[in-house]
Design an enzyme around this catalytic site. Structure first.
Site, PDB file in Angstrom:
ATOM      1  NE  ARG A 289      34.716  36.256  35.895  1.00  0.00           N
ATOM      2  CZ  ARG A 289      34.456  36.793  34.702  1.00  0.00           C
ATOM      3  NH1 ARG A 289      34.850  36.183  33.591  1.00  0.00           N
ATOM      4  NH2 ARG A 289      33.798  37.948  34.623  1.00  0.00           N
TER       5      ARG A 289
ATOM      6  CE  LYS B  11      31.418  35.161  36.930  1.00  0.00           C
ATOM      7  NZ  LYS B  11      30.978  36.156  37.930  1.00  0.00           N
TER       8      LYS B  11
ATOM      9  CG  HIS C 169      38.594  37.282  42.209  1.00  0.00           C
ATOM     10  ND1 HIS C 169      38.151  36.731  41.022  1.00  0.00           N
ATOM     11  CD2 HIS C 169      37.856  38.406  42.386  1.00  0.00           C
ATOM     12  CE1 HIS C 169      37.190  37.478  40.522  1.00  0.00           C
ATOM     13  NE2 HIS C 169      36.989  38.509  41.326  1.00  0.00           N
TER      14      HIS C 169
ATOM     15  NE  ARG D 134      38.198  38.807  37.217  1.00  0.00           N
ATOM     16  CZ  ARG D 134      37.810  38.877  35.950  1.00  0.00           C
ATOM     17  NH1 ARG D 134      38.593  38.430  34.989  1.00  0.00           N
ATOM     18  NH2 ARG D 134      36.626  39.376  35.633  1.00  0.00           N
TER      19      ARG D 134
ATOM     20  CG  HIS E 294      34.022  43.116  34.372  1.00  0.00           C
ATOM     21  ND1 HIS E 294      34.812  44.133  34.878  1.00  0.00           N
ATOM     22  CD2 HIS E 294      34.231  42.041  35.177  1.00  0.00           C
ATOM     23  CE1 HIS E 294      35.466  43.677  35.940  1.00  0.00           C
ATOM     24  NE2 HIS E 294      35.135  42.428  36.137  1.00  0.00           N
TER      25      HIS E 294
ATOM     26  CE1 TYR F  44      39.799  45.344  39.946  1.00  0.00           C
ATOM     27  CE2 TYR F  44      38.162  45.435  38.196  1.00  0.00           C
ATOM     28  CZ  TYR F  44      38.838  44.728  39.175  1.00  0.00           C
ATOM     29  OH  TYR F  44      38.537  43.407  39.392  1.00  0.00           O
TER      30      TYR F  44
END
Length: 331
Positions: free
Chosen positions: A172, A196, A269, A272, A295, A304
């Site tokens: 990210r 994150k 993004h 990514r 994730h 995806y």
């Protein structure tokens, strides 16, 4: 309001949310405070906490969806998610018995397939900028780094490395900015990324990117007059400051703006998304892609599979006898 300030400090300093996420949460809570104060001032923490009930939140949702400044379903869901997190915080502090947001029906959001760049387009960009890694241009920069041409070369070198890192690592924008020099383990060929929720993960470092980073570090050393601390930012501007979101966005737009086959949005993004799509096309497992992207669940990664379905359709149309003949029987 103090209760909001305390919560923002909590998500930023304890939960380790990014500055951007903390800012979004603060905006949402300030907006909700405005909404529930429409018939009078809500001053105390208890008064504000009592405003978190099903009736008020439903009215707030209705205003966002149908008011004069109507917002998209995606934005409304973001607001509800932020309010839900705040409600959990109020429960921890004993100011709320249950989370009313759980009883709110969220608006449906149309699923969007992730936009991505084809590998042929990215190959075109890297081929067109390979000269930046050559000895002639680099040596000229080392000798004249403080000239206008030196500044221009450094900007283009950093621009390419930003694109290379985002595309090769699938990280990210905030994760790229957060990389320090010691995030790169050249011995083990991995990059240590803080994602994150302050979660750490390791991503394989391909040889081409490793060599590009080493060259870049030499360029920065030439500007700084020596080696830097391992805790300093990996990527810095020409002035020596750490990168910031707008710098990264502009670098990606500038870099990919000259690629003829790349149209539409040019953003960190999408790079990514592009890596995830390529990995899926090469039959990488969902779990491995999930771990690489950082994730929290497979549900976020499954988007995806759109590329695999597209490939399946293409193979079907090329190979299946009825597809080849427009659905007609026979040859």
């Amino acid at each position: 309001m103090k209760l909001i300030d305390d919560y923002i400090a909590y998500v930023r300093d304890v939960r380790r949310y990014s500055q951007r996420t903390a800012a979004i949460y603060e905006t949402v809570l300030t907006d909700y405070h405005r909404f529930v104060s429409r018939e009078g001032i809500i001053g105390s923490d208890d008064e504000f906490a009592s405003a978190f009930n099903v009736s008020e939140i439903r009215q707030y949702e209705a205003e966002m969806l149908d008011g004069k400044d109507a917002r998209s379903a995606r934005t409304v869901n973001l607001h509800l998610s932020a309010l839900s997190g705040f409600c959990r915080y109020l429960m921890q502090r004993g100011l709320l018995k249950s989370n009313p947001v759980k009883l709110i029906t969220k608006p449906k959001v149309e699923k969007r397939l992730p936009h991505f760049y084809r590998k042929e387009s990215m190959a075109e960009y890297f081929k067109d900028t390979d000269h930046l890694l050559g000895n002639d241009e680099f040596n000229a920069f080392v000798n004249e780094w403080n000239t206008e041409s030196g500044k221009k070369y450094y900007g283009r070198l950093l621009e390419r490395l930003i694109v290379s890192s985002l595309y090769s690592l699938g990280i990210r924008r905030a994760e790229l900015i957060g990389l320090c020099i010691d995030s790169i383990d050249f011995g083990r060929n991995v990059v240590k990324v803080r994602g994150k929720g302050d979660k750490m993960r390791e991503i394989p470092l391909v040889t081409s990117l490793s060599e590009e980073i080493l060259l870049y570090l030499k360029a920065v050393e030439a500007m700084c007059g020596g080696k830097r601390s391992l805790k300093e930012p990996l990527f810095v501007t020409y002035e020596g400051a750490g990168l910031y979101p707008n710098y990264v966005d502009r670098a990606v737009k500038s870099a990919l703006g000259g690629v003829r086959s790349i149209r539409g949005r040019k953003s960190p993004h999408v790079l990514r998304h592009s890596l995830a799509t390529e990995l899926m096309n090469e039959d990488a497992s969902l779990n491995s892609i999930k771990e690489m992207l950082g994730h929290s669940s497979l549900a976020a990664t499954q988007v995806y599979t759109h590329s695999s379905i597209a490939r399946l359709k293409d193979s079907y149309e090329r190979a299946h006898p009825r597809a080849k003949n427009g659905g007609k029987n026979g040859d």
